[in-house]
Structures are given as structure tokens and as C-alpha cells.
Design a protein around this motif. Structure first.
Motif, PDB file in Angstrom:
ATOM      1  N   GLU A  89      12.158 -26.050  37.471  1.00 27.04           N
ATOM      2  CA  GLU A  89      13.456 -25.337  37.589  1.00 27.04           C
ATOM      3  C   GLU A  89      13.882 -24.281  36.354  1.00 27.04           C
ATOM      4  O   GLU A  89      14.951 -24.233  36.231  1.00 27.04           O
ATOM      5  N   ASN A  90      12.871 -24.197  35.539  1.00 21.89           N
ATOM      6  CA  ASN A  90      12.885 -23.266  34.370  1.00 21.89           C
ATOM      7  C   ASN A  90      14.225 -23.671  33.411  1.00 21.89           C
ATOM      8  O   ASN A  90      14.800 -23.073  32.918  1.00 21.89           O
ATOM      9  N   ALA A  91      14.274 -24.983  33.138  1.00 22.46           N
ATOM     10  CA  ALA A  91      15.503 -25.455  32.277  1.00 22.46           C
ATOM     11  C   ALA A  91      15.365 -24.974  30.840  1.00 22.46           C
ATOM     12  O   ALA A  91      16.273 -24.823  30.262  1.00 22.46           O
ATOM     13  N   ILE A  92      13.835 -24.854  30.550  1.00 15.81           N
ATOM     14  CA  ILE A  92      13.906 -24.500  29.304  1.00 15.81           C
ATOM     15  C   ILE A  92      12.648 -23.160  29.100  1.00 15.81           C
ATOM     16  O   ILE A  92      11.803 -23.121  30.236  1.00 15.81           O
ATOM     17  N   ASP A  93      12.584 -22.386  28.352  1.00 16.46           N
ATOM     18  CA  ASP A  93      11.842 -21.281  28.084  1.00 16.46           C
ATOM     19  C   ASP A  93      10.530 -21.672  27.484  1.00 16.46           C
ATOM     20  O   ASP A  93      10.714 -21.861  26.118  1.00 16.46           O
ATOM     21  N   TRP A  94       9.411 -21.934  28.265  1.00 17.03           N
ATOM     22  CA  TRP A  94       8.399 -22.252  27.385  1.00 17.03           C
ATOM     23  C   TRP A  94       7.428 -21.244  26.732  1.00 17.03           C
ATOM     24  O   TRP A  94       6.353 -21.516  25.925  1.00 17.03           O
ATOM     25  N   SER A  95       8.004 -20.129  26.803  1.00 13.88           N
ATOM     26  CA  SER A  95       7.174 -18.603  26.112  1.00 13.88           C
ATOM     27  C   SER A  95       7.372 -18.585  24.720  1.00 13.88           C
ATOM     28  O   SER A  95       6.570 -17.820  24.210  1.00 13.88           O
ATOM     29  N   THR A  96       8.227 -19.169  23.994  1.00 11.97           N
ATOM     30  CA  THR A  96       8.359 -18.886  22.552  1.00 11.97           C
ATOM     31  C   THR A  96       8.346 -20.161  21.803  1.00 11.97           C
ATOM     32  O   THR A  96       8.572 -21.485  22.541  1.00 11.97           O
ATOM     33  N   TYR A  97       8.349 -20.153  20.688  1.00 15.09           N
ATOM     34  CA  TYR A  97       8.498 -21.223  19.667  1.00 15.09           C
ATOM     35  C   TYR A  97       9.886 -21.987  19.832  1.00 15.09           C
ATOM     36  O   TYR A  97      10.945 -21.287  19.854  1.00 15.09           O
ATOM     37  N   PHE A  98       9.879 -23.207  19.987  1.00 15.23           N
ATOM     38  CA  PHE A  98      11.243 -24.318  19.841  1.00 15.23           C
ATOM     39  C   PHE A  98      11.052 -25.555  19.401  1.00 15.23           C
ATOM     40  O   PHE A  98       9.817 -25.835  19.415  1.00 15.23           O
ATOM     41  N   LEU A  99      11.732 -26.059  18.938  1.00 16.16           N
ATOM     42  CA  LEU A  99      12.000 -27.580  18.532  1.00 16.16           C
ATOM     43  C   LEU A  99      12.783 -28.461  19.705  1.00 16.16           C
ATOM     44  O   LEU A  99      13.731 -27.823  20.121  1.00 16.16           O
ATOM     45  N   MET A 100      12.130 -29.366  20.199  1.00 15.74           N
ATOM     46  CA  MET A 100      12.919 -30.153  20.961  1.00 15.74           C
ATOM     47  C   MET A 100      13.148 -31.309  20.004  1.00 15.74           C
ATOM     48  O   MET A 100      12.520 -32.138  19.637  1.00 15.74           O
ATOM     49  N   ALA A 101      14.671 -31.564  19.889  1.00 13.72           N
ATOM     50  CA  ALA A 101      15.022 -32.394  18.813  1.00 13.72           C
ATOM     51  C   ALA A 101      15.941 -33.683  19.423  1.00 13.72           C
ATOM     52  O   ALA A 101      16.564 -33.435  20.201  1.00 13.72           O
ATOM     53  N   GLY A 102      15.303 -34.633  18.726  1.00 12.12           N
ATOM     54  CA  GLY A 102      16.072 -35.904  18.914  1.00 12.12           C
ATOM     55  C   GLY A 102      15.974 -36.334  20.123  1.00 12.12           C
ATOM     56  O   GLY A 102      17.047 -37.154  20.758  1.00 12.12           O
ATOM     57  N   PHE A 103      14.774 -36.474  20.755  1.00 14.30           N
ATOM     58  CA  PHE A 103      14.583 -37.062  22.070  1.00 14.30           C
ATOM     59  C   PHE A 103      14.105 -38.422  22.188  1.00 14.30           C
ATOM     60  O   PHE A 103      13.648 -39.101  21.064  1.00 14.30           O
ATOM     61  N   ASP A 104      14.342 -39.245  23.134  1.00 13.24           N
ATOM     62  CA  ASP A 104      13.789 -40.535  23.341  1.00 13.24           C
ATOM     63  C   ASP A 104      12.192 -40.664  23.160  1.00 13.24           C
ATOM     64  O   ASP A 104      11.526 -39.885  23.976  1.00 13.24           O
ATOM     65  N   ILE A 105      11.696 -41.315  22.504  1.00 10.52           N
ATOM     66  CA  ILE A 105      10.390 -41.191  21.867  1.00 10.52           C
ATOM     67  C   ILE A 105       9.664 -41.740  23.089  1.00 10.52           C
ATOM     68  O   ILE A 105       8.358 -41.258  23.365  1.00 10.52           O
ATOM     69  N   SER A 106       9.966 -42.577  23.955  1.00 13.88           N
ATOM     70  CA  SER A 106       9.204 -43.179  25.269  1.00 13.88           C
ATOM     71  C   SER A 106       8.808 -41.742  26.212  1.00 13.88           C
ATOM     72  O   SER A 106       7.937 -42.160  26.902  1.00 13.88           O
ATOM     73  N   HIS A 107       9.586 -40.598  25.914  1.00 13.65           N
ATOM     74  CA  HIS A 107       9.270 -39.448  26.811  1.00 13.65           C
ATOM     75  C   HIS A 107       8.211 -38.861  26.239  1.00 13.65           C
ATOM     76  O   HIS A 107       7.627 -37.668  26.975  1.00 13.65           O
ATOM     77  N   ALA A 108       7.833 -39.112  24.974  1.00 17.17           N
ATOM     78  CA  ALA A 108       6.603 -38.133  24.239  1.00 17.17           C
ATOM     79  C   ALA A 108       5.473 -38.003  25.195  1.00 17.17           C
ATOM     80  O   ALA A 108       4.942 -36.691  25.349  1.00 17.17           O
ATOM     81  N   PRO A 109       4.704 -38.930  25.977  1.00 20.63           N
ATOM     82  CA  PRO A 109       3.572 -38.818  26.707  1.00 20.63           C
ATOM     83  C   PRO A 109       3.824 -37.676  27.762  1.00 20.63           C
ATOM     84  O   PRO A 109       3.032 -36.712  28.435  1.00 20.63           O
ATOM     85  N   MET A 110       5.056 -37.823  28.311  1.00 21.37           N
ATOM     86  CA  MET A 110       5.313 -36.930  29.651  1.00 21.37           C
ATOM     87  C   MET A 110       5.585 -35.215  29.057  1.00 21.37           C
ATOM     88  O   MET A 110       5.226 -34.529  29.491  1.00 21.37           O
TER      89      MET A 110
END
Length: 278
Positions: A89-110
Motif C-alpha cells: 500500500e506504499n505506506a512508506i517510501d522505500w526509495s530514500t534514506y530514512f529512520l524507522m524510530a521507536g518500533f516494537d523490537i519483536s517486529h525486527a525480523p519482519m
């Protein structure tokens, strides 16, 4: 997928309140936006009003968004819906540098799997503890003598350079802009010397977490950090802010400081920052 408008952001804030402490980072962003703090974010959900995933991302229509590091923050109650938003659903733009900040560490593998499938590299930026103060009765206040109390103040624009030079992630133009924005729009607390210059300080980030706690080396060992944390925590509670902070895993001193002042932690929850396209 839907971008929330002003009224819907107010409702979403109320929903996230029921999911504290895990929702604190997104809740903090919405708390600021809903009180007219300047923001370069837009907020999206999977469905409305019964959303399972809420994402804060740079607003493509906001020209000022380019002045700040590109950051994405989310809170998810359903990992499969989150995966779908990130991949289909193009919720985020994967084409440029970004930080994904403060997310639940259990989501890291996904997240690693999704980014790898998109041929985007990723790495851990930092791992953190989330510490929070549910109400002011938990706060253990250190004794403050009248001389020290008279030296407690707030930061102003003339202090931006000093804070930027000492901030672990600052020291550059990007850091200067961030700190100037925070000092201008969010609460801060400092202890000044005889010349009115800050020797110890703490700020509030745009997601309403306490941070950037620092004491100049020659002024350490005097209990300034305890005084600043407790003073700012009381002020934030009085003004209705959430009271919380993220402490990096290796920062044992700060972790003990906040715990000893009454901040608590959900032992089942850890948060992380990831970099993508670095």
C-alpha cells in the motif's frame, strides 16, 4: 489506507491513550500535533475509525519536511496488516534514506524481511528501554536547596549551539535545526551558572519524550540530572504531557537515574531504531 484530518487526529489520540505504554511514541507525536506544535508529519491508518495500524511519516506536501531527517514511526496491533501496508500500500517510501524510530523490537525480523524483499539495506541504529511515569505520585523528588532552585531555568535560542555540540547525534546543521525547533516549541529545563549559562539541561523531543539530558563534565557529580528530570517531569505532568523517555541499552547510568526517580518499564517491551537505505 487513510490520511487523518484534524478531527480524526484528536480521536486517534484518545484511542492510543488506551494502549500506553507501547503506543507512547506515536501518542506523543499526536499529542504535539493536536496542540498546534509545528510538525512535518502526516498520519495514516489502515482503516477508520477501527484502525489496527497507525503510521507517522514525512508529509510530502510539507516543504519543511526536507529540512529534517526522514523518520517513520508507527504503532501496530496487527503485524500482518502492518506488513501489508509496508509492502502493498506504499505506506512508506522505500526509495530514500530514512529512520524507522521507536518500533516494537519483536517486529525486527519482519522489517528486515520486507526491506530485503524491496532490495533495501537495513541496520540497527539503536536499541532502547522505554521508561515512563504513569502519574506524579510515582515520582521520587530529590531535595533541592534554595540556591540551586534559584538557578533552575529554561533553555533559549542562545543555547542552541551548546546543546548541538554536546548532543550525541548532533554537531551538524541538521542537529542545530532540530534543537532550535525543540527549544522554541517544547518545554526544557536547565541549571545555569553565575553568568547565566547552562551547565546541565534536558529537553523534550517533538514526540514529547524527555531527552538530550547532559551535564558539562566539570559540573558532574552534583546531582543536577536528578533535579532536572524531576523538575521537568512535574512540569510535564502539570501541563498534561505524557512523561516518558527512551534510554539506549548501553546507557546504564541514565537507566538507573530514571528508575531511581520512580520511572517504570514494561519488561515485555523493547524498542528499536533502524536505518534503511543508508
Amino acid at each position: 489506507m487513510k490520511v487523518l484530518n484534524k478531527d480524526e487526529l484528536q480521536i486517534a489520540e484518545g484511542v492510543l491513550l488506551k494502549h500506553l505504554p507501547k503506543s507512547l511514541k506515536v501518542y506523543g507525536f499526536l499529542y504535539g500535533i493536536n496542540r498546534n506544535k509545528p510538525s512535518t508529519l502526516e498520519v495514516i491508518v489502515d482503516t477508520w475509525p477501527d484502525f489496527k495500524v497507525i503510521i507517522c511519516r514525512p508529509d510530502p506536501k510539507n516543504k519543511r519536511a526536507l529540512e529534517f531527517m526522514k523518520k517513520v514511526t508507527y504503532y501496530s496491533m496487527d503485524q500482518q496488516i502492518l506488513r501489508k501496508m509496508l509492502t502493498e500500500e506504499n505506506a512508506i517510501d522505500w526509495s530514500t534514506y530514512f529512520l524507522m524510530a521507536g518500533f516494537d523490537i519483536s517486529h525486527a525480523p519482519m522489517l528486515k524481511e520486507v526491506s530485503s524483499d524491496s532490495e533495501v539495506n537495513s541496520r540497527v541504529y539503536t536499541l532502547v528501554h522505554l521508561l515512563y511515569l504513569p502519574d506524579s505520585s510515582h515520582l521520587l523528588t530529590p531535595a533541592i536547596d534554595s540556591e540551586l532552585e534559584s538557578r533552575i531555568s529554561s533553555l533559549n535560542h542562545s543555547h542552541v549551539d551548546l546543546v548541538n555540540k554536546t548532543w550525541k547525534f548532533g554537531g551538524n546543521e541538521w542537529g542545530y535545526r532540530i534543537i532550535k525547533n525543540l527549544i522554541s516549541n517544547f518545554p526544557s529545563c536547565c541549571i545555569i551558572d553565575g553568568q547565566g549559562q547552562p551547565v546541565s539541561w534536558i529537553l523534550v523531543y517533538d514526540y514529547c519524550a524527555m531527552g538530550m539530558l547532559y551535564t558539562l563534565p566539570e559540573h558532574r557529580g552534583k546531582g543536577y540530572a536528578k533535579v532536572l528530570v524531576s523538575t521537568l517531569a512535574k512540569r510535564l505532568h502539570a501541563e498534561g504531557y505524557p512523561v516518558y523517555c527512551f534510554i539506549e541499552e548501553e546507557n546504564v547510568v541514565s537507566y538507573r537515574l530514571f528508575k531511581n526517580l520512580g520511572f517504570i518499564e514494561d519488561p515485555s517491551y523493547r524498542a528499536a531504531w533502524f536505518e534503511f537505505n543508508f
